[in-house]
Design a protein around this motif. Structure first.
Motif, PDB file in Angstrom:
ATOM      1  N   VAL A 121       0.754  -1.078  -0.092  1.00  0.00           N
ATOM      2  CA  VAL A 121      -0.143  -0.045   0.027  1.00  0.00           C
ATOM      3  C   VAL A 121       0.923   1.134  -0.133  1.00  0.00           C
ATOM      4  O   VAL A 121       0.769   2.287  -0.760  1.00  0.00           O
ATOM      5  CB  VAL A 121      -1.144   0.040   1.042  1.00  0.00           C
ATOM      6  N   PHE A 122       1.878   1.308   0.755  1.00  0.00           N
ATOM      7  CA  PHE A 122       2.780   2.477   1.142  1.00  0.00           C
ATOM      8  C   PHE A 122       3.452   2.644  -0.484  1.00  0.00           C
ATOM      9  O   PHE A 122       3.368   3.790  -0.914  1.00  0.00           O
ATOM     10  CB  PHE A 122       4.007   2.018   1.934  1.00  0.00           C
ATOM     11  N   PHE A 123       4.052   1.642  -1.130  1.00  0.00           N
ATOM     12  CA  PHE A 123       4.732   1.878  -2.562  1.00  0.00           C
ATOM     13  C   PHE A 123       3.800   2.240  -3.652  1.00  0.00           C
ATOM     14  O   PHE A 123       3.954   2.997  -4.466  1.00  0.00           O
ATOM     15  CB  PHE A 123       5.619   0.649  -2.774  1.00  0.00           C
ATOM     16  N   ARG A 124       2.604   1.641  -3.540  1.00  0.00           N
ATOM     17  CA  ARG A 124       1.704   1.938  -4.449  1.00  0.00           C
ATOM     18  C   ARG A 124       1.184   3.473  -4.221  1.00  0.00           C
ATOM     19  O   ARG A 124       0.980   4.248  -5.197  1.00  0.00           O
ATOM     20  CB  ARG A 124       0.593   1.088  -4.211  1.00  0.00           C
ATOM     21  N   TYR A 125       1.128   3.932  -3.148  1.00  0.00           N
ATOM     22  CA  TYR A 125       0.780   5.293  -2.860  1.00  0.00           C
ATOM     23  C   TYR A 125       1.700   6.210  -3.454  1.00  0.00           C
ATOM     24  O   TYR A 125       1.524   7.227  -4.119  1.00  0.00           O
ATOM     25  CB  TYR A 125       0.570   5.463  -1.247  1.00  0.00           C
ATOM     26  N   VAL A 126       3.156   5.884  -3.229  1.00  0.00           N
ATOM     27  CA  VAL A 126       4.232   6.580  -3.475  1.00  0.00           C
ATOM     28  C   VAL A 126       4.304   6.899  -5.108  1.00  0.00           C
ATOM     29  O   VAL A 126       4.443   7.589  -5.486  1.00  0.00           O
ATOM     30  CB  VAL A 126       5.508   6.396  -2.709  1.00  0.00           C
ATOM     31  N   GLU A 127       4.172   5.541  -5.693  1.00  0.00           N
ATOM     32  CA  GLU A 127       4.197   5.480  -7.125  1.00  0.00           C
ATOM     33  C   GLU A 127       3.087   6.518  -7.793  1.00  0.00           C
ATOM     34  O   GLU A 127       3.303   6.803  -8.791  1.00  0.00           O
ATOM     35  CB  GLU A 127       3.711   4.035  -7.641  1.00  0.00           C
ATOM     36  N   LEU A 128       1.978   6.451  -7.170  1.00  0.00           N
ATOM     37  CA  LEU A 128       0.725   7.225  -7.745  1.00  0.00           C
ATOM     38  C   LEU A 128       0.904   8.727  -7.554  1.00  0.00           C
ATOM     39  O   LEU A 128       0.465   9.413  -8.554  1.00  0.00           O
ATOM     40  CB  LEU A 128      -0.741   6.800  -7.192  1.00  0.00           C
ATOM     41  N   GLU A 129       1.270   9.173  -6.373  1.00  0.00           N
ATOM     42  CA  GLU A 129       1.262  10.388  -5.931  1.00  0.00           C
ATOM     43  C   GLU A 129       2.639  11.113  -6.175  1.00  0.00           C
ATOM     44  O   GLU A 129       2.593  12.229  -6.557  1.00  0.00           O
ATOM     45  CB  GLU A 129       0.718  10.442  -4.467  1.00  0.00           C
ATOM     46  N   LEU A 130       3.643  10.302  -6.093  1.00  0.00           N
ATOM     47  CA  LEU A 130       5.096  10.993  -6.457  1.00  0.00           C
ATOM     48  C   LEU A 130       5.336  12.125  -5.589  1.00  0.00           C
ATOM     49  O   LEU A 130       5.475  13.088  -6.044  1.00  0.00           O
ATOM     50  CB  LEU A 130       5.285  11.082  -7.883  1.00  0.00           C
ATOM     51  N   PRO A 131       5.092  12.205  -4.183  1.00  0.00           N
ATOM     52  CA  PRO A 131       5.202  13.170  -3.382  1.00  0.00           C
ATOM     53  C   PRO A 131       6.662  13.822  -3.209  1.00  0.00           C
ATOM     54  O   PRO A 131       7.552  12.970  -3.473  1.00  0.00           O
ATOM     55  CB  PRO A 131       4.814  12.864  -2.109  1.00  0.00           C
ATOM     56  N   ASP A 132       6.749  15.129  -3.184  1.00  0.00           N
ATOM     57  CA  ASP A 132       8.013  15.887  -3.304  1.00  0.00           C
ATOM     58  C   ASP A 132       8.854  15.565  -1.878  1.00  0.00           C
ATOM     59  O   ASP A 132       9.907  15.213  -1.767  1.00  0.00           O
ATOM     60  CB  ASP A 132       8.000  17.332  -3.383  1.00  0.00           C
ATOM     61  N   VAL A 133       7.789  15.525  -0.838  1.00  0.00           N
ATOM     62  CA  VAL A 133       8.481  15.180   0.436  1.00  0.00           C
ATOM     63  C   VAL A 133       7.407  14.168   1.130  1.00  0.00           C
ATOM     64  O   VAL A 133       6.200  14.230   1.071  1.00  0.00           O
ATOM     65  CB  VAL A 133       8.303  16.601   1.491  1.00  0.00           C
ATOM     66  N   LEU A 134       7.785  13.378   1.889  1.00  0.00           N
ATOM     67  CA  LEU A 134       6.913  12.321   2.531  1.00  0.00           C
ATOM     68  C   LEU A 134       7.406  12.001   4.155  1.00  0.00           C
ATOM     69  O   LEU A 134       8.679  12.174   4.201  1.00  0.00           O
ATOM     70  CB  LEU A 134       7.039  11.079   1.986  1.00  0.00           C
ATOM     71  N   CYS A 135       6.786  12.539   5.022  1.00  0.00           N
ATOM     72  CA  CYS A 135       7.089  12.321   6.451  1.00  0.00           C
ATOM     73  C   CYS A 135       6.560  11.174   6.885  1.00  0.00           C
ATOM     74  O   CYS A 135       5.231  10.832   6.919  1.00  0.00           O
ATOM     75  CB  CYS A 135       6.420  13.666   7.362  1.00  0.00           C
ATOM     76  N   LEU A 136       7.210  10.473   7.770  1.00  0.00           N
ATOM     77  CA  LEU A 136       6.667   9.215   8.489  1.00  0.00           C
ATOM     78  C   LEU A 136       6.845   9.300   9.887  1.00  0.00           C
ATOM     79  O   LEU A 136       7.957   9.985  10.587  1.00  0.00           O
ATOM     80  CB  LEU A 136       7.636   8.002   7.725  1.00  0.00           C
ATOM     81  N   GLN A 137       5.941   8.724  10.830  1.00  0.00           N
ATOM     82  CA  GLN A 137       6.023   8.703  12.055  1.00  0.00           C
ATOM     83  C   GLN A 137       5.911   7.407  12.648  1.00  0.00           C
ATOM     84  O   GLN A 137       5.483   6.470  12.067  1.00  0.00           O
ATOM     85  CB  GLN A 137       5.047   9.783  12.905  1.00  0.00           C
ATOM     86  N   GLU A 138       6.452   7.175  13.816  1.00  0.00           N
ATOM     87  CA  GLU A 138       6.201   5.910  14.406  1.00  0.00           C
ATOM     88  C   GLU A 138       6.986   4.758  13.519  1.00  0.00           C
ATOM     89  O   GLU A 138       6.518   3.745  13.332  1.00  0.00           O
ATOM     90  CB  GLU A 138       4.932   5.572  14.918  1.00  0.00           C
ATOM     91  N   THR A 139       8.066   5.181  13.069  1.00  0.00           N
ATOM     92  CA  THR A 139       8.746   4.150  12.229  1.00  0.00           C
ATOM     93  C   THR A 139       9.337   3.008  12.883  1.00  0.00           C
ATOM     94  O   THR A 139       9.425   1.855  12.448  1.00  0.00           O
ATOM     95  CB  THR A 139       9.948   4.899  11.582  1.00  0.00           C
ATOM     96  N   LYS A 140       9.637   3.110  14.277  1.00  0.00           N
ATOM     97  CA  LYS A 140      10.095   1.898  15.045  1.00  0.00           C
ATOM     98  C   LYS A 140      11.250   0.974  14.431  1.00  0.00           C
ATOM     99  O   LYS A 140      11.084  -0.097  14.475  1.00  0.00           O
ATOM    100  CB  LYS A 140       8.657   1.178  15.289  1.00  0.00           C
TER     101      LYS A 140
END
Length: 97
Positions: free
Chosen positions: A7-26
């Motif tokens: 789901v994550f990689f599909r989202y990035v592929e579709l949206e191609l965000p300039d910046v992506l912030c992640l939290q609770e990476t653990k």
């Protein structure tokens, strides 16, 4: 990314965000290099990675910023907890916190 990686990689592929912030990476510092390499292989475009991992509790909290533009500067801060909860980058024309 183990459970929801597709789901994550599909989202990035579709949206191609300039910046992506992640939290609770653990993610612990020991596993960081392998995880980043695996992500780089699956991301559709190159990103610069900035990780801030918990240094006291392994596999706990943590943040990351992925940006297509290389940051001019990076600030990692904690509030006496060493949990990797605050990461900031300067992209020249804007700051990402």
């Amino acid at each position: 990314l183990d459970r929801h990686g597709d789901v994550f990689f599909r989202y990035v592929e579709l949206e191609l965000p300039d910046v992506l912030c992640l939290q609770e990476t653990k993610i612990s510092v020991a596993k960081l290099e392998a995880i980043q390499k695996a992500m780089e292989k699956r991301l559709p475009v190159p990103y610069h990675f900035v990780w801030n991992c918990s240094t006291e509790r392994l596999g706990y909290s943590g943040t990351a910023i992925l940006s297509r533009q290389e940051p001019e500067s990076v600030v990692k801060a904690d509030f006496d907890e060493h949990e990797g909860r605050l990461t900031s980058i300067d992209l020249g024309d804007c700051y990402v916190v």
